[in-house]
Design a protein around this motif. Structure first.
Motif, short mmCIF file in Angstrom:
data_model
loop_
_atom_site.label_atom_id
_atom_site.label_comp_id
_atom_site.label_asym_id
_atom_site.label_seq_id
_atom_site.Cartn_x
_atom_site.Cartn_y
_atom_site.Cartn_z
N THR A 59 10.12 2.01 -1.27
CA THR A 59 9.85 1.81 -2.54
C THR A 59 9.99 2.60 -3.64
O THR A 59 10.91 4.04 -3.11
CB THR A 59 8.20 2.01 -2.34
N ALA A 60 10.12 1.73 -4.16
CA ALA A 60 11.56 2.61 -5.51
C ALA A 60 10.53 3.48 -6.13
O ALA A 60 11.58 4.85 -6.65
CB ALA A 60 11.88 1.69 -6.55
N ARG A 61 9.67 3.21 -6.60
CA ARG A 61 8.48 4.38 -6.88
C ARG A 61 8.52 5.53 -6.00
O ARG A 61 7.99 6.40 -6.98
CB ARG A 61 7.11 3.47 -7.62
N GLY A 62 8.03 5.12 -5.02
CA GLY A 62 7.64 6.09 -4.27
C GLY A 62 8.88 7.12 -3.89
O GLY A 62 8.71 8.63 -3.92
N ARG A 63 9.81 6.61 -3.39
CA ARG A 63 11.49 7.51 -3.75
C ARG A 63 11.06 8.74 -4.86
O ARG A 63 11.76 9.80 -4.74
CB ARG A 63 12.53 6.89 -3.98
N ARG A 64 11.17 8.34 -6.46
CA ARG A 64 11.01 8.71 -7.43
C ARG A 64 10.40 10.12 -7.29
O ARG A 64 10.23 10.88 -7.83
CB ARG A 64 10.81 8.09 -8.92
N GLU A 65 8.61 10.24 -7.21
CA GLU A 65 7.44 10.66 -6.53
C GLU A 65 7.93 11.53 -5.75
O GLU A 65 8.12 12.79 -5.76
CB GLU A 65 6.40 10.16 -6.16
N LEU A 66 8.62 10.98 -4.73
CA LEU A 66 9.28 12.04 -3.36
C LEU A 66 10.07 13.54 -4.66
O LEU A 66 9.78 14.51 -3.47
CB LEU A 66 10.24 11.38 -2.29
N CYS B 263 4.32 8.31 7.57
CA CYS B 263 4.21 7.63 5.37
C CYS B 263 4.74 8.03 4.93
O CYS B 263 5.54 6.67 4.39
CB CYS B 263 2.73 8.58 5.82
N LEU B 264 6.06 9.09 4.97
CA LEU B 264 6.65 9.01 4.35
C LEU B 264 7.89 8.45 4.25
O LEU B 264 8.80 7.68 3.71
CB LEU B 264 7.38 10.65 4.68
N SER B 265 8.71 7.50 5.96
CA SER B 265 9.49 6.45 5.94
C SER B 265 9.04 5.02 4.87
O SER B 265 9.65 4.29 5.03
CB SER B 265 9.25 6.22 7.46
N ALA B 266 7.61 5.01 5.35
CA ALA B 266 7.34 3.84 4.47
C ALA B 266 7.71 4.13 2.78
O ALA B 266 7.86 3.62 2.01
CB ALA B 266 5.89 3.41 4.66
N ASN C 88 -0.07 10.61 -4.08
CA ASN C 88 -0.50 11.35 -4.77
C ASN C 88 -1.30 12.78 -3.57
O ASN C 88 -1.60 13.51 -3.43
CB ASN C 88 -2.00 11.04 -5.30
N LYS C 89 -0.36 11.67 -2.13
CA LYS C 89 -1.12 12.34 -0.74
C LYS C 89 0.64 13.78 -0.75
O LYS C 89 0.41 14.03 0.20
CB LYS C 89 -1.26 12.54 0.23
N ILE C 90 1.55 13.34 -1.69
CA ILE C 90 3.08 13.85 -0.81
C ILE C 90 3.04 14.91 -1.22
O ILE C 90 3.57 15.62 -0.65
CB ILE C 90 3.59 12.77 -1.98
N PRO C 91 1.83 15.30 -1.19
CA PRO C 91 2.26 17.62 -1.91
C PRO C 91 1.53 17.65 -0.92
O PRO C 91 1.58 18.74 0.09
CB PRO C 91 1.23 18.12 -3.17
N THR C 92 0.62 17.08 -0.51
CA THR C 92 -0.32 16.96 1.55
C THR C 92 0.25 16.86 2.33
O THR C 92 0.43 18.03 3.78
CB THR C 92 -1.79 16.57 1.22
N PHE C 93 2.01 16.22 2.30
CA PHE C 93 2.73 15.75 3.25
C PHE C 93 3.42 16.65 3.66
O PHE C 93 3.51 16.92 4.70
CB PHE C 93 3.42 14.37 3.08
N LEU D 193 1.44 -1.15 -0.07
CA LEU D 193 0.27 -0.19 -0.18
C LEU D 193 0.92 0.97 -0.03
O LEU D 193 0.57 2.50 -0.28
CB LEU D 193 -0.98 0.37 1.49
N ALA D 194 1.92 0.80 0.93
CA ALA D 194 3.12 1.82 0.69
C ALA D 194 3.39 3.22 -1.03
O ALA D 194 3.78 4.57 -0.92
CB ALA D 194 4.04 2.22 1.46
N GLY D 195 3.43 2.11 -1.75
CA GLY D 195 4.12 2.46 -2.88
C GLY D 195 1.98 2.92 -4.44
O GLY D 195 2.73 3.26 -4.78
N HIS D 196 1.26 2.23 -3.11
CA HIS D 196 0.34 3.05 -4.07
C HIS D 196 0.04 4.31 -4.20
O HIS D 196 0.60 5.24 -3.32
CB HIS D 196 -0.99 2.11 -3.28
N SER D 197 -0.80 4.51 -5.46
CA SER D 197 -1.21 5.90 -6.05
C SER D 197 -1.76 6.90 -5.61
O SER D 197 -1.27 7.92 -5.02
CB SER D 197 -1.70 5.98 -7.59
#
Length: 711
Positions: free
Chosen positions: A143-150, A136-139, A109-114, A101-105
């Motif tokens: 993830t590889a996709r998560g790092r790119r998005e961050l 949330c950010l630690s999770a 898409n909540k990254i700007p909110t965070f 779930l941590a890498g779910h879109s």
């Protein structure tokens, strides 16, 4: 007043959650469903949730409910305005403990909110919300996709701001930054240089001012914020950071330290060297003493560690010694530096002696290595630094290096054949942790040393007996493929081209000192075939002129020895090679006006001028080799006639002032002209018809004069 919606759930948590989920399942309208969802959220808020229960919650409510909570603007009566938002974040933090779930879109898409929450002013009743955001950010970072998005959605900037503000959770912001930089350093610095420089500025300031254990703790943190890219030396803020780091390290290393205190300081210094070379060390007495101390400490550490019976048993020792290798390599470069040297001559001599002792320990260590250890990145780092020493110091430790040569050839061959994946320590390969996935190229670092050694009898015999020529030929072919394949990074191309040039130097040594080997070993026939095909492709590319000079000269030198081989018997590839060689040799010189006398003088052609320092000797050697080839290949004089080179030489020598033509150039021209006049009547006639007898006399070409006067 106490907020009813935020009150903690009582009783057994899992039982409470089960009841809440049952209520949710049986809810008859939106109002009941919403109340049940709030109960679920409160139960989650009360503490940890096991994986099975977490999945039941997600299956029951999905992302719809937390999304509604995050966007709701009307809190329950008597509750803070961010109540619903906090509950939504609690649910997302719960879901994020599931890696899937941590890498779910819907999370990403909540990254700007965070980000917004991190940079907003923190009130006492919003700390739990910030905790959930960090969870949330630690999770997501995991993830590889998560790092790119961050990185692309601005989280680096938000984390920097949170850390610099020193607000609640700022230590966690720093931890997350470390995690992102560890896997995406280049991208982070590319997008957020000002923010990261601001963090580095604060860290370096704290480092300089600290007078307790914080100083040593920061030694561990700071390397993550030092990029292998320009900002540090190009930005004034970066230069200020470097100066503070230099002063802080000078304070540390000038004091009496324990092992646990010295090791992080050496690693930080090595990191700075990788990023900036020696630019961060100021010129002058203090800087030179610091540099000498740094290299001295590194050499002592290498000796103390590698001369032990079990040198690398201690935790983290490999990383420390590899960092010392980086510092020692800087020491080698600084001892050889002639322009604006940081070190005085006395310091250079002292350091060379100390480094020689350290390399004795490296050789001692490598001689103990067993087959099972060859994949260890530390072995690669040790071979790499020894290669740097062998490239520059040719007289030191000669006996020990000769004894180690069989191991070095075997090791380089094993890595080359297996294409060992790049698993080297950061200091062993100067690349970012993102890496390129290229095989570890041990030969690249050994080639310069091998080039020196093949000029001497004993080491050359060892290299030949260990099969080095065949390995080098395969390596040459592989590097040529890299150079001519799809566009690659400029750094890789430069490295590849340098490796090809150095390999040519080794082959030239073998051609001159071991012609029988070239004649008998099929390896060189394969190499000859490759050289014939490569030069016509390479020569039109003006940015590869030095490599073209190497290949042309090596090809000519080998052609003298392999003249009878099938590949050179007037084949199209042979003729194309010699035509390309004639173009290369014939276009090297031109005429230009002498500013003093106003007369025309001989000059190196503009296209060659920038590279002449690296290729001038090769050109002269190529002229000698071409002269030797003329009597061996009956079709070669005709190729030279067709290129109208004889007319060009005549025009050049006729137009310029004789005093502008140096003796070495006259000798080179005469060597080729004499062989052409002897081997070919049309060539002899062409020379004579262009006043060859006159300018041969004018330039003191006695051998050519005699040849032209003979019937």
């Amino acid at each position: 007043p106490t907020c009813p919606a935020m009150a903690a759930a009582s009783g057994d948590r899992n039982a409470t959650l089960k009841r809440c989920l049952d209520v949710l399942r049986d809810a008859k309208n939106d109002s009941e469903q919403f109340a049940a969802l709030l109960l679920v959220t409160k139960a989650v808020k009360a503490g940890e949730v096991d994986a099975k229960t977490r999945r039941r919650i997600f299956d029951a409510i999905g992302f719809t409910f937390p999304n509604r909570l995050l966007t709701s603007r009307q809190p329950p009566a008597g509750c803070p305005e961010h109540t619903f938002r906090a509950l939504g974040l609690t649910l997302l933090a719960c879901f994020c403990t599931d890696p899937e779930l941590a890498g779910h879109s819907q999370i990403l898409n909540k990254i700007p909110t965070f980000n917004d929450i991190l940079v907003s002013p923190c009130s006492p009743d919003s700390t739990s919300m910030i905790d959930d955001v960090y969870q949330c950010l630690s999770a997501i970072v995991a993830t590889a996709r998560g790092r790119r998005e961050l990185v692309t959605k601005g989280t680096v900037s938000a984390l920097c701001q949170a850390y610099l503000n020193g607000s609640y959770g700022s230590d966690r912001a720093l931890t997350l930054l470390l995690g992102l930089l560890a896997v995406a350093e280049a991208k982070c610095w590319q997008r957020d240089t000002p923010c990261l420089l601001a963090v580095l500025s604060k860290l370096s300031h704290d480092f300089l001012k600290a007078e307790d254990m914080t100083k040593f703790e920061l030694c561990e943190v700071l390397p993550h914020f030092i990029p292998l890219s320009p900002p540090l030396t190009q930005e004034s803020q970066g230069c200020e950071c470097l100066h503070r780091l230099y002063k802080g390290l000078a304070d540390i290393l000038g004091s009496k330290l324990s092992q646990s205190q010295r090791d992080p300081a050496l690693k930080l210094a090595a990191c700075l060297v990788q990023a900036c070379g020696s630019e961060w060390i100021p010129a002058g007495s203090a800087g030179s003493k610091f540099l000498a101390l740094l290299v001295n400490l590194a050499c002592v550490e290498v000796r103390l560690t590698l001369e032990e019976p079990d040198p690398l048993e201690a935790e983290g020792k490999k990383e420390v010694v590899t960092a010392c290798y980086v510092l020692i390599e800087m020491g080698i470069q600084e001892c050889l530096r002639e322009e604006k040297p940081l070190l005085e001559d006395v310091q250079k001599m002292q350091l060379m002696r100390i480094m020689e002792e350290a390399f004795g320990a490296v050789i001692f260590y490598l001689r103990q290595v067993i087959q099972e250890e060859l994949q260890d990145p530390f072995i690669f780092a040790s071979v790499r630094i020894l290669g740097a020493w062998m490239a520059e110091e040719t007289s030191s430790l000669k006996q020990e290096i000769c004894e180690l040569l069989p191991f070095l050839v075997h090791y380089a061959k094993k890595l080359f054949k297996e294409g060992s994946p790049a698993a080297s320590l950061p200091q062993a390969e100067l690349v970012s942790p993102e890496g390129s996935g290229l095989p570890q190229d041990a030969l690249r670092f050994l080639l310069p040393g091998f080039c020196h050694l093949t000029a001497e009898d004993r080491p050359r015999d060892i290299l030949i007996s260990e099969g080095a020529p065949a390995l080098l030929c395969e390596y040459f072919l592989r590097q040529w493929e890299v150079l001519t394949s799809e566009p690659t990074s400029l750094t890789l191309l430069t490295s590849t081209e340098m490796s090809l040039q150095t390999a040519c130097g080794i082959f030239l040594n073998l051609v001159v000192t071991a012609p029988d080997l070239v004649r008998q070993d099929k390896t060189f026939s394969s190499l000859m075939d490759m050289l014939l095909k490569s030069l016509p492709l390479l020569l039109p590319q003006k940015d590869h002129l030095v490599l073209a000079a190497n290949i042309a000269t090596l090809g000519l030198m080998m052609a003298r020895i392999l003249a009878s081989s099938a590949v050179l018997q007037g084949t199209p590839s042979a003729k194309e090679f010699f035509e390309a060689t004639i173009r290369f040799l014939s276009q090297a010189h031109t005429t230009q006006a002498d500013p003093d006398s106003g007369c025309l003088a001989v000059a190196v052609s503009p296209a060659y001028a920038g590279a002449w320092a690296d290729m001038g000797e090769l050109w002269f050697l190529g002229m000698q080799a071409l002269a030797s080839c003329v009597p061996l290949f009956p079709w070669l004089p005709q190729a030279i006639l067709q290129a109208r080179w004889l007319e060009s030489i005549s025009e050049l020598l006729t137009r310029v002032a004789p005093a502008s033509v140096d003796f070495e150039l006259i000798t080179a021209f005469q060597g080729v002209l004499v062989e052409l006049a002897r081997a070919s009547k049309p060539c002899r006639d062409t020379i004579l018809s262009h006043h060859g007898g006159e300018w041969a006399n004018l330039y003191g070409m006695a051998a050519l004069e005699q040849c032209l006067s003979e019937q």
